[in-house]
Scaffold this active site. Structure first.
Site, PDB file in Angstrom:
ATOM      1  N   SER A 287      18.110   1.826 -22.027  1.00 48.35           N
ATOM      2  CA  SER A 287      16.689   1.669 -22.352  1.00 48.35           C
ATOM      3  C   SER A 287      16.274   2.660 -23.438  1.00 48.35           C
ATOM      4  O   SER A 287      17.010   3.582 -23.771  1.00 48.35           O
ATOM      5  CB  SER A 287      15.845   1.917 -21.103  1.00 48.35           C
ATOM      6  OG  SER A 287      15.834   3.300 -20.820  1.00 48.35           O
ATOM      7  N   LYS A 288      15.080   2.434 -23.933  1.00 48.80           N
ATOM      8  CA  LYS A 288      14.507   3.301 -24.955  1.00 48.80           C
ATOM      9  C   LYS A 288      14.470   4.745 -24.444  1.00 48.80           C
ATOM     10  O   LYS A 288      14.748   5.686 -25.168  1.00 48.80           O
ATOM     11  CB  LYS A 288      13.091   2.804 -25.243  1.00 48.80           C
ATOM     12  CG  LYS A 288      12.475   3.367 -26.477  1.00 48.80           C
ATOM     13  CD  LYS A 288      11.145   2.714 -26.726  1.00 48.80           C
ATOM     14  CE  LYS A 288      10.044   3.713 -26.515  1.00 48.80           C
ATOM     15  NZ  LYS A 288       8.716   3.190 -26.636  1.00 48.80           N
ATOM     16  N   ARG A 289      14.131   4.871 -23.186  1.00 45.36           N
ATOM     17  CA  ARG A 289      14.023   6.218 -22.611  1.00 45.36           C
ATOM     18  C   ARG A 289      15.363   6.958 -22.579  1.00 45.36           C
ATOM     19  O   ARG A 289      15.404   8.168 -22.766  1.00 45.36           O
ATOM     20  CB  ARG A 289      13.398   6.151 -21.217  1.00 45.36           C
ATOM     21  CG  ARG A 289      12.053   6.863 -21.193  1.00 45.36           C
ATOM     22  CD  ARG A 289      11.283   6.603 -19.925  1.00 45.36           C
ATOM     23  NE  ARG A 289      10.753   5.234 -19.914  1.00 45.36           N
ATOM     24  CZ  ARG A 289      10.915   4.387 -18.905  1.00 45.36           C
ATOM     25  NH1 ARG A 289      11.610   4.740 -17.851  1.00 45.36           N
ATOM     26  NH2 ARG A 289      10.374   3.187 -18.963  1.00 45.36           N
ATOM     27  N   GLY A 291      17.649   6.794 -24.767  1.00 41.94           N
ATOM     28  CA  GLY A 291      17.847   7.312 -26.114  1.00 41.94           C
ATOM     29  C   GLY A 291      17.072   8.605 -26.309  1.00 41.94           C
ATOM     30  O   GLY A 291      17.595   9.596 -26.828  1.00 41.94           O
ATOM     31  N   GLU A 292      15.818   8.596 -25.850  1.00 38.51           N
ATOM     32  CA  GLU A 292      14.981   9.792 -26.017  1.00 38.51           C
ATOM     33  C   GLU A 292      15.542  10.955 -25.193  1.00 38.51           C
ATOM     34  O   GLU A 292      15.612  12.092 -25.640  1.00 38.51           O
ATOM     35  CB  GLU A 292      13.550   9.491 -25.562  1.00 38.51           C
ATOM     36  CG  GLU A 292      12.782   8.683 -26.601  1.00 38.51           C
ATOM     37  CD  GLU A 292      11.652   7.878 -26.002  1.00 38.51           C
ATOM     38  OE1 GLU A 292      11.306   8.087 -24.826  1.00 38.51           O
ATOM     39  OE2 GLU A 292      11.107   7.026 -26.727  1.00 38.51           O
TER      40      GLU A 292
END
Ligand code: GLU
Length: 530
Positions: A287-289, A291-292
């Site tokens: 998910s995008k999270r 990556g962060e």
């Protein structure tokens, strides 16, 4: 709904498939993103596999924008998709701006077509009008949950209790339609029939229709849902293979039924549902999270959310070469069956096959992505890398002849993963050290270092031409004559040239800096270090 019992053995299935597959069908595949945000790397991989499959089979690759869900439409997402695919070198033969024989390729421009097809289904009795309000639907779900009487879905059992053209009289239905009250059109899913989905990657999947619900085909806003528009377009655009993410597998039985309803079964595409891309630890979908949290991009390009202003990093802006990014993605789920890891686009096209795509999710490994970039950096010519690096050098306020920068690149290229990491390796060529690494000086700048270096300035004045080879010879005879070791000399020179204990071969460095600069740096160090 789906479990391994639904699948007959893959081998058996593939045998059958070869018998039934229309051999002469032209390969036409599509990538059909919804412009609901930036394209996730999983989406880019889906586009890539479609592209590779089309190119391998001399087919067409179509870009179709599925924008019928107005509530999820995001400004800028469509152009982001095109830009991302272009950056990756994934080119399409037909698409919204490019046009093509099956235009238009943006679903919001095809409303009439869907209306016509919904009318066809209504006429054939495969669809019906439903007038239930959202409160009524909610109540139905709650009641089923309270009574634990089945699946809380609109299906063969529940539809009988709802307000639709099957339960209402024809007059009432007509009156409601004419009254302008909102309504939807639902698929009339047959009861207790078998529907089979043939999937090239997963085998044959069988589902009993009683487990499916009467999905909405046309929404109250007059726009089709994904299911209807997607199937109608795949048929009208003569799509031969639907290659898409695993998240669409549960929709596939409905899609097969729609082909049956329309009487298009002989034109039904082959299906291939691609495995998920998983978090680096394999636990769940990337998910995008993630990556962060772990510090790597999950989007091909940088994206600024137009509503929140939030910025997400991209592979392009992080300094990845598009070829390296594509190579990374190609191997996320596809296994060439050999040890080879580096593939040019041409090789990917040649080697790619859906049969070698795995069913199991692929763990995303950000370090592997960097490794690929490193490999591509090493394979690039020094001229090309220097060319890219030149912009960075200029941004730092310096200039240099291209040939010289090319020589510098050759010295340091293998030390980094990205062109944008090179400046740290080469800044000393442009900016003489102002200060010197204290720890190193303390440890390595010996008592006799200054006198040795002073003598060396004399040696270098006479070294002509001032090449690495001549410098090497000069140093060797100096060491012999003066009975000093290489260690003290090399580290002394490195401190003078670089300011710290890093950098490539010091003789090469000195050749590039040139005699005058070398002597100046030595003198500066002698004046400064005490
Ligand atoms: N519009 C769907 C998506 O956003 C397409 C799925 C498909 O390829 O059928 O992924």
């Amino acid at each position: 709904m789906f479990n391994s019992n639904n699948f007959v053995k893959l081998k058996e299935y593939k045998k059958n498939l070869t018998l039934t597959m229309a051999e002469d069908r032209k390969v036409r595949v599509r990538f059909a993103p919804s412009p609901t945000g930036p394209l996730h790397i999983g989406g880019v991989r889906t586009a890539l596999y479609n592209f590779l499959y089309a190119k391998k089979h001399g087919g067409d690759f179509i870009l179709r924008i599925e924008d019928t869900d107005q509530t999820r439409y995001i400004e800028g997402a469509e152009s982001y998709i095109s830009e991302a695919l272009n950056w990756c070198g994934i080119t399409w033969d037909e698409g919204p701006l490019k046009g093509g024989p099956y235009a238009p390729y943006r679903q919001s421009d095809r409303k009439e077509i869907y209306h016509k097809h919904v009318a066809m289904l209504l006429e054939k009795g495969h669809a019906y009008y439903a007038f239930d309000t959202s409160e009524e639907l909610e109540e139905m779900r709650k009641q089923i949950e309270r009574e634990k009487s089945g699946n809380p879905q609109y299906d063969a059992v529940t539809r009988k209790k709802m307000r639709n053209s099957l339960t209402l009289s024809d007059e009432e239905t007509k009156r409601l339609l004419e009254s302008g009250k909102p309504y939807v059109v639902r698929a009339l899913i047959p009861e207790n029939e078998e529907v089979a989905v043939n999937d090239i990657i997963r085998g044959r999947l069988k589902v009993n229709t009683s487990t499916l619900d009467d999905k909405v085909l046309m929404k109250a806003d007059g726009l089709p849902t994904y299911h209807l528009a997607n199937v109608v377009d795949d048929y009208l655009m003569a799509i031969s293979h639907v290659i898409r993410g695993e998240e669409w597998l549960p929709s596939a039985p409905l899609h097969v039924l729609l082909y049956r309803f329309f009487g298009w079964e002989d034109q039904m595409p082959e299906f291939a549902h691609l495995p998920l891309i998983l978090k680096p630890d394999g636990k769940g979908k990337l998910s995008k999270r993630d990556g962060e949290r772990l510090g790597f991009p999950v989007f091909p390009l940088k994206w600024k959310d137009p509503e929140t202003g939030e910025v997400s990093s991209g592979y392009r802006e992080s300094g990845y070469f598009p070829e390296a990014f594509v190579n990374t993605l190609a191997l996320l789920g596809w296994n060439p069956g050999t040890e080879q890891e580096i593939f040019s686009e041409k090789e990917l096209i040649q080697e790619f096959s859906l049969e070698k795509v795995s069913k199991a999710g692929a763990n995303f490994n950000p370090d592997k992505a960097k490794w690929f970039n490193h490999q591509y950096l090493l394979r690039k010519s020094n001229e090309e890398v220097a060319n890219q690096l030149h912009n960075i050098v200029r941004d730092k306020g310096h200039d240099i002849e291209p040939e010289k920068l090319t020589r510098i690149v050759a010295l340091v290229k293998d030390r980094v993963n990205f062109v944008n990491e090179l400046w740290d390796q080469i800044s000393f060529f442009f900016e003489p050290p102002k200060s010197f690494d204290e720890k190193i000086v303390k440890k390595k700048w010996k008592e006799q270092t200054p006198s040795i270096l002073e003598k060396l300035t004399g040696v270098f004045s006479a070294t002509d031409p001032f090449t690495a080879e001549n410098i090497d010879n000069a140093l060797k005879s100096f060491m012999e004559k003066n009975d000093v070791g290489a260690g003290i000399i090399m580290i002394g020179l490195r401190i003078c040239m670089v300011g710290e204990a890093k950098g490539p071969d010091i003789k090469e460095v000195m050749e590039i800096l040139g005699r005058e600069e070398v002597i100046e740096r030595i003198n500066y160090a002698l004046r400064t270090i005490n």
